[in-house]
Write a protein that holds these residues in place. Structure first.
Motif, PDB file in Angstrom:
ATOM      1  N   VAL A  90       0.764  -0.850   0.292  1.00 50.00           N
ATOM      2  CA  VAL A  90      -0.457  -0.318  -0.254  1.00 50.00           C
ATOM      3  C   VAL A  90       0.793   1.572   0.170  1.00 50.00           C
ATOM      4  N   LEU A  91      -0.203   2.551  -0.255  1.00 45.37           N
ATOM      5  CA  LEU A  91       0.643   3.251  -0.628  1.00 45.37           C
ATOM      6  C   LEU A  91       0.852   4.513   1.159  1.00 45.37           C
ATOM      7  N   ILE A  92       2.134   4.413   1.094  1.00 42.26           N
ATOM      8  CA  ILE A  92       2.395   5.088   2.602  1.00 42.26           C
ATOM      9  C   ILE A  92       1.492   6.506   3.030  1.00 42.26           C
ATOM     10  N   PRO A  93       0.357   6.464   3.829  1.00 47.67           N
ATOM     11  CA  PRO A  93      -0.427   7.944   4.564  1.00 47.67           C
ATOM     12  C   PRO A  93       0.680   9.068   4.192  1.00 47.67           C
ATOM     13  N   ARG A  94       0.066   9.964   3.721  1.00 44.70           N
ATOM     14  CA  ARG A  94       0.327  11.300   3.537  1.00 44.70           C
ATOM     15  C   ARG A  94       0.143  12.542   4.513  1.00 44.70           C
ATOM     16  N   ASP A  96       0.167  15.351   4.166  1.00 41.94           N
ATOM     17  CA  ASP A  96      -1.374  16.453   2.982  1.00 41.94           C
ATOM     18  C   ASP A  96      -3.089  16.044   2.902  1.00 41.94           C
ATOM     19  N   THR A  97      -2.580  14.410   3.163  1.00 39.84           N
ATOM     20  CA  THR A  97      -4.384  13.463   3.019  1.00 39.84           C
ATOM     21  C   THR A  97      -4.809  13.418   3.832  1.00 39.84           C
ATOM     22  N   GLU A  98      -4.413  14.482   5.346  1.00 38.38           N
ATOM     23  CA  GLU A  98      -5.586  15.014   6.493  1.00 38.38           C
ATOM     24  C   GLU A  98      -6.052  15.884   5.980  1.00 38.38           C
ATOM     25  N   LEU A 119     -13.434   4.742  -2.125  1.00 35.63           N
ATOM     26  CA  LEU A 119     -12.369   4.368  -3.315  1.00 35.63           C
ATOM     27  C   LEU A 119     -11.040   4.692  -3.066  1.00 35.63           C
ATOM     28  N   CYS A 120     -10.098   4.279  -3.843  1.00 41.63           N
ATOM     29  CA  CYS A 120      -9.206   3.270  -3.267  1.00 41.63           C
ATOM     30  C   CYS A 120      -7.819   3.686  -2.411  1.00 41.63           C
ATOM     31  N   THR A 121      -8.871   3.229  -1.748  1.00 37.14           N
ATOM     32  CA  THR A 121      -8.944   3.181  -0.088  1.00 37.14           C
ATOM     33  C   THR A 121      -7.564   2.550   0.730  1.00 37.14           C
ATOM     34  N   GLY A 122      -6.520   1.835  -0.211  1.00 43.08           N
ATOM     35  CA  GLY A 122      -5.242   1.792  -0.103  1.00 43.08           C
ATOM     36  C   GLY A 122      -5.092   0.600   0.963  1.00 43.08           C
ATOM     37  N   SER A 123      -4.442   1.726   1.934  1.00 44.57           N
ATOM     38  CA  SER A 123      -3.982   0.947   3.585  1.00 44.57           C
ATOM     39  C   SER A 123      -5.370   1.092   4.740  1.00 44.57           C
ATOM     40  N   GLY A 124      -6.500   1.898   3.885  1.00 45.44           N
ATOM     41  CA  GLY A 124      -7.822   2.147   4.132  1.00 45.44           C
ATOM     42  C   GLY A 124      -8.224   3.782   5.459  1.00 45.44           C
ATOM     43  N   CYS A 125      -6.404   4.254   4.974  1.00 43.73           N
ATOM     44  CA  CYS A 125      -6.245   5.608   5.988  1.00 43.73           C
ATOM     45  C   CYS A 125      -7.455   6.796   6.006  1.00 43.73           C
ATOM     46  N   VAL A 126      -8.018   6.687   5.037  1.00 39.20           N
ATOM     47  CA  VAL A 126      -8.656   7.492   4.720  1.00 39.20           C
ATOM     48  C   VAL A 126     -10.706   7.430   5.484  1.00 39.20           C
ATOM     49  N   GLY A 127     -10.619   5.736   4.688  1.00 39.58           N
ATOM     50  CA  GLY A 127     -11.825   5.283   5.320  1.00 39.58           C
ATOM     51  C   GLY A 127     -11.925   5.674   7.014  1.00 39.58           C
ATOM     52  N   SER A 184     -11.799  10.469  -1.668  1.00 44.42           N
ATOM     53  CA  SER A 184     -11.193   9.476  -3.029  1.00 44.42           C
ATOM     54  C   SER A 184      -9.506  10.204  -2.680  1.00 44.42           C
ATOM     55  N   ASN A 185      -8.917   9.390  -2.685  1.00 48.71           N
ATOM     56  CA  ASN A 185      -6.748   9.861  -2.880  1.00 48.71           C
ATOM     57  C   ASN A 185      -6.988   8.904  -4.107  1.00 48.71           C
ATOM     58  N   PRO A 186      -7.397   9.471  -4.564  1.00 51.94           N
ATOM     59  CA  PRO A 186      -6.733   8.398  -5.854  1.00 51.94           C
ATOM     60  C   PRO A 186      -5.131   8.681  -6.722  1.00 51.94           C
ATOM     61  N   PRO A 187      -5.019   7.286  -7.319  1.00 50.18           N
ATOM     62  CA  PRO A 187      -3.687   7.747  -7.953  1.00 50.18           C
ATOM     63  C   PRO A 187      -3.472   8.833  -9.293  1.00 50.18           C
ATOM     64  N   TYR A 188      -2.363   9.598  -8.785  1.00 52.32           N
ATOM     65  CA  TYR A 188      -2.623  10.907  -9.798  1.00 52.32           C
ATOM     66  C   TYR A 188      -1.116  11.501 -10.559  1.00 52.32           C
ATOM     67  N   LEU A 207       0.911   0.818  -8.874  1.00 51.82           N
ATOM     68  CA  LEU A 207      -0.412   1.341  -9.287  1.00 51.82           C
ATOM     69  C   LEU A 207      -1.439   2.099  -8.506  1.00 51.82           C
ATOM     70  N   ALA A 208      -0.451   2.289  -7.464  1.00 52.87           N
ATOM     71  CA  ALA A 208      -0.898   3.658  -6.260  1.00 52.87           C
ATOM     72  C   ALA A 208      -0.448   5.043  -6.423  1.00 52.87           C
ATOM     73  N   LEU A 209      -0.256   4.561  -7.922  1.00 53.97           N
ATOM     74  CA  LEU A 209       0.968   6.181  -8.234  1.00 53.97           C
ATOM     75  C   LEU A 209       0.410   6.849  -9.503  1.00 53.97           C
TER      76      LEU A 209
HETATM   77  N1  GLN Z   1      -6.166   5.962   0.250  1.00 58.76           N
HETATM   78  C1  GLN Z   1      -5.125   6.431   0.362  1.00 58.76           C
HETATM   79  C2  GLN Z   1      -4.181   6.897   0.883  1.00 58.76           C
HETATM   80  O1  GLN Z   1      -4.361   7.948   0.901  1.00 58.76           O
HETATM   81  C3  GLN Z   1      -4.123   4.953  -1.158  1.00 58.76           C
HETATM   82  C4  GLN Z   1      -4.571   5.649  -2.261  1.00 58.76           C
HETATM   83  C5  GLN Z   1      -3.238   5.223  -3.258  1.00 58.76           C
HETATM   84  O2  GLN Z   1      -3.375   4.085  -3.421  1.00 58.76           O
HETATM   85  N2  GLN Z   1      -3.623   6.171  -4.497  1.00 58.76           N
HETATM   86  O3  GLN Z   1      -3.262   6.981   1.377  1.00 58.76           O
END
Ligand code: GLN
Length: 279
Positions: A90-94, A96-98, A119-127, A184-188, A207-209
């Motif tokens: 999984v992507l490491i929670p940042r 910025d996402t807070e 959506l795109c929950t990854g580690s689940g940190c947002v949801g 969502s914090n999708p890959p961007y 995939l997460a980026l």
């Molecule tokens: N939602 C997760 C996060 O914010 C994963 C995001 C992602 O995989 N793009 O860290």
């Protein structure tokens, strides 16, 4: 060797290898292996480090010096004051996402028992942060990566929260279900910029980026399908990459019958979250 000696050695090794935060990373590893607090490290620096502990610390140090992020080495990341298990799946929670979570929480505060989709929950940190901090919400987590969902499930267990975890490509995971809040914090990251990322980020799942040619692929798909999954008066909150906010806001406004929309800055003053509320 005592604690202060090891910290000094680690800091120097990390500095030589080009790590951006040698001091902090050395401290995190020491806290973890030695079971000491930041305060202990400072005031009990003359404590001896046993041979086993030294071997474990040096193994971690070698991984960090080779560019692996400290969160993967410790299998832990802090986010919204909560602890999450993280690893290479999984992507490491940042931090910025807070901002995304804080504003989603404000939106939720007036809603009571809302249905929320991450959506795109990854580690689940947002949801999972939303569920922990707004326990009345019914939260669904989705991801296209089954590996990531295993981590998200593990984190739900660690935080003792009950959420619905579904596998699938964006909205395909939720059938015809509708929600009051979609986050969502999708890959961007634009595809061609992936190879220029910091060496730490290159340890994270592509995939997460990877956001496609211009970084906006996932936003196009989310904006297109969101109207079929939003309750009336429902909102969408999306994290965006640098320079993407106006394009993403335009996408949301094109597809959603908006009552209102906006852009929110992160702590560095960068446009970071785009939101839209449907009529
Ligand atoms: N939602 C997760 C996060 O914010 C994963 C995001 C992602 O995989 N793009 O860290």
């Amino acid at each position: 060797m005592n604690v202060t000696d090891w910290l000094r050695h680690a800091r120097a090794a990390l500095e030589d290898s080009g790590c951006p935060d040698p001091e902090i990373d050395a401290r995190y590893m020491a806290e973890d292996v030695l079971g000491m607090t930041r305060f202990d490290l400072k005031f009990e620096g003359d404590r001896e480090v046993g041979p086993d502990q030294q071997a474990r610390l040096n193994a971690m140090l070698a991984r960090r010096a080779a560019g692996e992020p400290v969160q993967y080495i410790l299998e832990r990341a802090d986010f919204m004051g909560l602890k999450f298990h993280v690893d290479r799946r999984v992507l490491i929670p940042r931090q910025d996402t807070e901002v995304l979570v804080e504003h989603a929480l404000i939106a939720l505060s007036g809603m009571g028992e809302a249905d929320v989709l991450d959506l795109c929950t990854g580690s689940g940190c947002v949801g999972l942060s939303l569920k922990s901090l707004a326990p009345l919400a019914n939260v669904t987590l989705t991801d296209i990566s089954r590996d990531a969902l295993e981590v998200a499930r593990m984190n739900a267990g660690l935080l003792s929260v009950d959420v619905d975890v579904r596998h699938g490509d964006l909205f395909k995971a939720v059938g015809r279900q509708r929600f009051d809040l979609i986050v969502s914090n999708p890959p961007y990251i634009p595809h061609l910029e992936l190879s220029e990322l910091q060496r730490e980020v290159r340890h994270e799942p592509t995939l997460a980026l990877d956001g496609g040619r211009d970084g906006l692929d996932l936003y196009r798909r989310i904006a297109l399908d969101a109207p079929r999954h939003l309750n009336s008066g429902g909102s969408v909150y999306l994290e965006v990459g640098i320079g993407e906010a106006q394009a993403v806001r335009a996408l949301l406004m094109e597809h959603i019958d908006c009552a209102d929309s906006g852009v929110i800055k992160d702590l560095n003053g960068i446009d970071r979250v785009v939101w839209a509320r449907s009529k």
